[in-house]
Design a protein around this motif. Structure first.
Motif, PDB file in Angstrom:
ATOM      1  N   ASP A 115       0.846  -1.208   0.000  1.00  7.98           N
ATOM      2  CA  ASP A 115       0.000   0.000   0.000  1.00  7.98           C
ATOM      3  C   ASP A 115       0.873   1.247   0.000  1.00  7.98           C
ATOM      4  O   ASP A 115       0.552   2.243  -0.635  1.00  7.98           O
ATOM      5  CB  ASP A 115      -0.868   0.058   1.266  1.00  7.98           C
ATOM      6  CG  ASP A 115      -1.961  -1.001   1.272  1.00  7.98           C
ATOM      7  OD1 ASP A 115      -2.141  -1.661   0.242  1.00  7.98           O
ATOM      8  OD2 ASP A 115      -2.627  -1.164   2.313  1.00  7.98           O
ATOM      9  N   TYR A 350      -5.091   1.922   9.185  1.00  4.19           N
ATOM     10  CA  TYR A 350      -4.126   1.658   8.115  1.00  4.19           C
ATOM     11  C   TYR A 350      -2.887   2.518   8.310  1.00  4.19           C
ATOM     12  O   TYR A 350      -1.781   2.119   8.010  1.00  4.19           O
ATOM     13  CB  TYR A 350      -4.747   1.972   6.749  1.00  4.19           C
ATOM     14  CG  TYR A 350      -5.773   0.966   6.311  1.00  4.19           C
ATOM     15  CD1 TYR A 350      -5.391  -0.240   5.748  1.00  4.19           C
ATOM     16  CD2 TYR A 350      -7.134   1.226   6.469  1.00  4.19           C
ATOM     17  CE1 TYR A 350      -6.328  -1.164   5.343  1.00  4.19           C
ATOM     18  CE2 TYR A 350      -8.073   0.301   6.062  1.00  4.19           C
ATOM     19  CZ  TYR A 350      -7.668  -0.888   5.501  1.00  4.19           C
ATOM     20  OH  TYR A 350      -8.599  -1.814   5.098  1.00  4.19           O
ATOM     21  N   LYS A 354      -6.007   7.972  10.600  1.00  2.00           N
ATOM     22  CA  LYS A 354      -7.410   7.707  10.898  1.00  2.00           C
ATOM     23  C   LYS A 354      -7.584   6.308  11.482  1.00  2.00           C
ATOM     24  O   LYS A 354      -7.036   5.344  10.962  1.00  2.00           O
ATOM     25  CB  LYS A 354      -8.189   7.809   9.578  1.00  2.00           C
ATOM     26  CG  LYS A 354      -9.663   7.794   9.761  1.00  2.00           C
ATOM     27  CD  LYS A 354     -10.360   7.871   8.423  1.00  2.00           C
ATOM     28  CE  LYS A 354     -11.797   7.445   8.609  1.00  2.00           C
ATOM     29  NZ  LYS A 354     -12.395   6.896   7.441  1.00  2.00           N
ATOM     30  N   GLY A 377     -17.272   3.044   3.247  1.00  2.00           N
ATOM     31  CA  GLY A 377     -16.156   3.613   4.014  1.00  2.00           C
ATOM     32  C   GLY A 377     -16.290   3.391   5.511  1.00  2.00           C
ATOM     33  O   GLY A 377     -15.470   3.872   6.294  1.00  2.00           O
ATOM     34  N   SER A 378     -17.323   2.604   5.936  1.00  2.00           N
ATOM     35  CA  SER A 378     -17.513   2.435   7.385  1.00  2.00           C
ATOM     36  C   SER A 378     -16.574   1.372   7.967  1.00  2.00           C
ATOM     37  O   SER A 378     -16.427   1.278   9.180  1.00  2.00           O
ATOM     38  CB  SER A 378     -18.969   2.096   7.690  1.00  2.00           C
ATOM     39  OG  SER A 378     -19.361   0.963   6.934  1.00  2.00           O
ATOM     40  N   GLY A 379     -15.944   0.550   7.108  1.00  2.00           N
ATOM     41  CA  GLY A 379     -14.950  -0.404   7.608  1.00  2.00           C
ATOM     42  C   GLY A 379     -15.281  -1.864   7.348  1.00  2.00           C
ATOM     43  O   GLY A 379     -14.621  -2.757   7.885  1.00  2.00           O
ATOM     44  N   LYS A 380     -16.267  -2.138   6.498  1.00  2.00           N
ATOM     45  CA  LYS A 380     -16.714  -3.533   6.278  1.00  2.00           C
ATOM     46  C   LYS A 380     -15.629  -4.373   5.589  1.00  2.00           C
ATOM     47  O   LYS A 380     -15.288  -5.461   6.052  1.00  2.00           O
ATOM     48  CB  LYS A 380     -18.015  -3.543   5.448  1.00  2.00           C
ATOM     49  CG  LYS A 380     -19.124  -2.711   6.064  1.00  2.00           C
ATOM     50  CD  LYS A 380     -20.380  -2.693   5.252  1.00  2.00           C
ATOM     51  CE  LYS A 380     -20.251  -2.073   3.870  1.00  2.00           C
ATOM     52  NZ  LYS A 380     -20.039  -0.621   3.847  1.00  2.00           N
ATOM     53  N   SER A 381     -15.085  -3.849   4.486  1.00  2.00           N
ATOM     54  CA  SER A 381     -14.051  -4.628   3.768  1.00  2.00           C
ATOM     55  C   SER A 381     -12.824  -4.813   4.646  1.00  2.00           C
ATOM     56  O   SER A 381     -12.135  -5.840   4.569  1.00  2.00           O
ATOM     57  CB  SER A 381     -13.617  -3.917   2.487  1.00  2.00           C
ATOM     58  OG  SER A 381     -14.732  -3.621   1.726  1.00  2.00           O
ATOM     59  N   THR A 382     -12.576  -3.814   5.486  1.00  2.00           N
ATOM     60  CA  THR A 382     -11.420  -3.912   6.386  1.00  2.00           C
ATOM     61  C   THR A 382     -11.572  -5.120   7.308  1.00  2.00           C
ATOM     62  O   THR A 382     -10.602  -5.845   7.560  1.00  2.00           O
ATOM     63  CB  THR A 382     -11.297  -2.604   7.201  1.00  2.00           C
ATOM     64  OG1 THR A 382     -11.212  -1.529   6.281  1.00  2.00           O
ATOM     65  CG2 THR A 382     -10.092  -2.624   8.111  1.00  2.00           C
TER      66      THR A 382
HETATM   67  P1  ADP Z   1     -16.272  -0.262   3.384  1.00  2.00           P
HETATM   68  O1  ADP Z   1     -15.925  -1.653   2.995  1.00  2.00           O
HETATM   69  O2  ADP Z   1     -17.215  -0.212   4.533  1.00  2.00           O
HETATM   70  O3  ADP Z   1     -16.735   0.569   2.257  1.00  2.00           O
HETATM   71  P2  ADP Z   1     -13.435  -0.032   3.909  1.00  2.00           P
HETATM   72  O4  ADP Z   1     -13.199  -1.042   4.972  1.00  2.00           O
HETATM   73  O5  ADP Z   1     -13.055  -0.364   2.537  1.00  2.00           O
HETATM   74  O6  ADP Z   1     -14.953   0.450   3.963  1.00  2.00           O
HETATM   75  O7  ADP Z   1     -12.650   1.314   4.299  1.00  2.00           O
HETATM   76  C1  ADP Z   1     -12.714   1.879   5.610  1.00  2.00           C
HETATM   77  C2  ADP Z   1     -11.797   3.100   5.638  1.00  2.00           C
HETATM   78  O8  ADP Z   1     -10.450   2.700   5.496  1.00  2.00           O
HETATM   79  C3  ADP Z   1     -12.072   4.112   4.546  1.00  2.00           C
HETATM   80  O9  ADP Z   1     -11.995   5.382   5.121  1.00  2.00           O
HETATM   81  C4  ADP Z   1     -10.948   3.911   3.557  1.00  2.00           C
HETATM   82  O10 ADP Z   1     -10.579   5.126   2.981  1.00  2.00           O
HETATM   83  C5  ADP Z   1      -9.828   3.401   4.434  1.00  2.00           C
HETATM   84  N1  ADP Z   1      -8.966   2.446   3.716  1.00  2.00           N
HETATM   85  C6  ADP Z   1      -9.366   1.326   3.097  1.00  2.00           C
HETATM   86  N2  ADP Z   1      -8.306   0.646   2.590  1.00  2.00           N
HETATM   87  C7  ADP Z   1      -7.215   1.378   2.893  1.00  2.00           C
HETATM   88  C8  ADP Z   1      -5.804   1.215   2.651  1.00  2.00           C
HETATM   89  N3  ADP Z   1      -5.321   0.151   2.011  1.00  2.00           N
HETATM   90  N4  ADP Z   1      -4.973   2.163   3.115  1.00  2.00           N
HETATM   91  C9  ADP Z   1      -5.439   3.229   3.787  1.00  2.00           C
HETATM   92  N5  ADP Z   1      -6.740   3.437   4.052  1.00  2.00           N
HETATM   93  C10 ADP Z   1      -7.630   2.531   3.613  1.00  2.00           C
END
Ligand code: ADP
Length: 578
Positions: A115, A350, A354, A377-382
């Motif tokens: 990243d 990350y 934030k 952007g709430s953190g689901k994929s994270t």
């Molecule tokens: P969702 O899946 O709910 O749409 P994400 O989990 O993708 O949300 O993202 C949560 C937050 O983390 C967002 O603010 C996004 O900008 C940030 N983010 C996601 N991936 C990265 C990354 N690889 N590096 C930095 N920030 C990230």
């Protein structure tokens, strides 16, 4: 300086691991170099002799020496040929070994390193630096032997005439100082150039990969302007390096020219005063260029080791060092995971800017189907990335079958889980080979069954080459829905207990959506399925829904429960979740 030498030795030792298999080639180089070097010492001596015979009118002797010169030259060419063949064979093998090793280590990097760094950082090291470090083993042999043979000439001059010897020493000292300044400037620029080159490689790779978006946004000009300025910047650095070389070539060249003039004066003076014979003067004169080249060879050697050191440091930063963080796993093995998960007070960011997940806690039971909903952007994929241990959490615990994820081996986590992302990466192989990647020994029956369950088989049958169709880089010849279904087929073939499915936000047509839904339904019951849902149909069918907002769990329950009791969910649902 000492530190540098230590560094060079360490890098040399590290490189040796990759070339020692070809020790025999390196020994042969050295032998061939020695022969070539011996020949190159003899040649000027023979030429001097030819000149003397010519001026003395000894034509018979002249012919004999000319024939000897011919034989020597043929021998030299033959050894040169063998030398080149050997070098190419050895360097191709050693370069490949190092390249494979970097690629292997690059796969172990924490995703956060990818990243935070341009892809050029790794591409340049694999493509360019490896070649530079391999060439040291032959170039060093070459250079060393040149230096040794020329030192031999210098010693010979000492015995021929001490004044001439002192004169050459003085000239060498002057050239040494000039070379030293040149190299210092050259390497300062080289360091900058390599950094810029990494960024450029990354940019060029983005340019190619992003061409579709560049075209459809019609931003070719703007993008090219940006790319051009970066390319100019890095080429400018190369130009500056060449400028330094050209400038110092001019200076050292002029010093040499003047030294030739003084040499003639000095020679005449010494001959007239009987300090030097004409024959010895001719020999000294024949050798003069070689002697003045001695320092060039020395600086070539220093330049070579410096280049080697820079390139090797960059390569071993990826292979051995801690500059780029590698993934570390535990050693607890679970062959077949049940599928119970728990996030216990997990916080994650990350980067320092934030906090993405804020003290989040929830439990998932084996074979459950749970949907995560929340704003973008709430953190689901994270959450999915953390479950797959793609990132390390800041605090709290993630438990899989009641074991801390950090204690589990890589295989225990990743062999038991499949993530189907919104835009899965499909490789530029055939469909069959893409599927084979996850199960090397799959049978045709298994492949077809997985594709049928993933509702992809009928589509594949419409393709001219069927399962052997090549899908383009990133699976570009497939639609978004087809890529996701191929990823589902991959997951089914992998037979993982846990499937993490990030539903595509892009509007899929109703038919595709239904097929994907059907594919998921086909997996129900046997698998623990977590879905990031963007669609009503997925949510309503889920056994449980977890509502995420701003990195926190704000509610959970069935669709009906949440719809009645939770305003946030109701709003989200009414706006079609996303
Ligand atoms: P969702 O899946 O709910 O749409 P994400 O989990 O993708 O949300 O993202 C949560 C937050 O983390 C967002 O603010 C996004 O900008 C940030 N983010 C996601 N991936 C990265 C990354 N690889 N590096 C930095 N920030 C990230």
């Amino acid at each position: 300086m000492e530190d540098n030498l230590k560094n060079i030795l360490i890098n040399f030792k590290k490189t040796w691991r990759f070339v020692k298999e070809d020790k025999k080639y390196i020994i042969l180089f050295l032998i061939f170099s020695l022969i070539l070097c011996g020949i190159s010492v003899i040649t000027p001596l023979l030429s001097a002799k030819m000149l003397l015979y010519l001026t003395d009118g000894l034509f018979k002797e002249l012919i004999t020496v000319t024939i000897i010169v011919l034989i020597v030259e043929i021998t030299r060419n033959l050894f040169n040929y063998l030398y080149n063949i050997l070098f190419n064979k050895y360097s191709f093998k050693a370069t490949s070994r190092i390249q494979v090793s970097i690629a292997k280590e690059a796969m172990k990097l924490e995703i956060s390193e990818l990243d935070n760094n341009s892809s050029g950082v790794f591409i340049d090291r694999i493509n360019n630096d490896t070649k530079e470090i391999v060439s040291i083993f032959s170039d060093l042999g070459d250079g060393l032997i040149d230096v040794i043979s020329n030192i031999g000439i210098l010693i010979a001059i000492y015995f021929i005439n001490k004044i001439m010897f002192a004169y050459f020493l003085l000239m060498l000292l002057i050239i040494f100082i000039l070379e030293h300044i040149r190299m210092k400037k050259y390497f300062e620029l080289d360091k900058k150039r390599r950094k810029l080159s990494e960024k450029n490689t990354g940019l060029v790779s983005e340019l190619i990969r992003g061409t579709r978006d560049i075209k459809s946004l019609n931003i070719e000009n703007n993008f090219l302007k940006k790319a051009e300025s970066k390319l100019i910047e890095s080429n400018n650095e190369k130009y500056k390096m060449q400028k330094v070389n050209a400038k110092y070539n001019l200076i050292t060249g002029s010093v040499k020219d003047f030294s030739n003039l003084f040499l003639i004066f000095l020679g005449i003076y010494l001959c007239l005063n009987n300090y030097l014979s004409i024959a010895n003067f001719v020999i000294v004169y024949m050798y003069k260029d070689r002697l003045l080249e001695l320092l060039r060879y020395c600086s070539f050697l220093i330049e070579l080791t410096k280049k080697f050191n820079v390139a090797a440091t960059r390569v071993f930063e990826v292979i051995d060092d801690e500059k780029f963080k590698k993934e570390i796993f535990g050693n607890k093995v679970i062959d077949k995971i049940n599928g119970d998960f728990e996030f216990r007070n997990v916080s994650f960011s990350y980067n320092e800017d934030k906090v993405v997940l804020k003290n989040i806690s929830f439990k998932i039971h084996a074979n459950e189907i749970v949907a995560f909903v929340g704003k973008s952007g709430s953190g689901k994929s994270t959450i999915f990335s953390l479950l797959n241990r793609l990132y390390l959490i800041d605090s709290g615990e993630i438990l899989i079958d009641n074991v801390n994820i950090n204690d589990l081996t890589k295989d225990s986590i990743r062999n038991n889980m499949s993530i189907i992302t919104q835009n899965p990466y499909i490789f530029n192989f055939s469909i069959r080979d893409n599927l084979k990647l996850v199960k090397d020994d799959m049978t045709d029956e298994e492949m077809v069954e997985a594709c049928k369950l993933a509702c992809l088989h009928d589509f594949i049958m419409t393709l001219k080459d069927g399962y052997d169709t090549i899908v383009g880089e990133g699976g570009i010849t497939l639609s978004g829905g087809q890529r996701q279904r191929l990823a589902i087929a991959r997951a089914l073939l992998k037979k993982t207990e846990i499937i993490l499915f990030d539903e595509a936000t892009s509007a899929l047509d109703n038919e595709t959506q239904k097929e994907i839904q059907k594919a998921i339904n086909n997996m129900k019951g046997e698998y623990t399925i977590l879905i990031i849902a963007h669609r009503l149909s997925t949510v309503i069918d889920s056994e449980r829904i977890i509502v995420i907002d701003d990195g926190k769990v704000i509610a959970e329950g069935t669709h009906n429960e949440l719809f009645e009791n939770n305003e946030f969910y109701r709003n989200l649902y009414e706006k079609e979740l996303v």
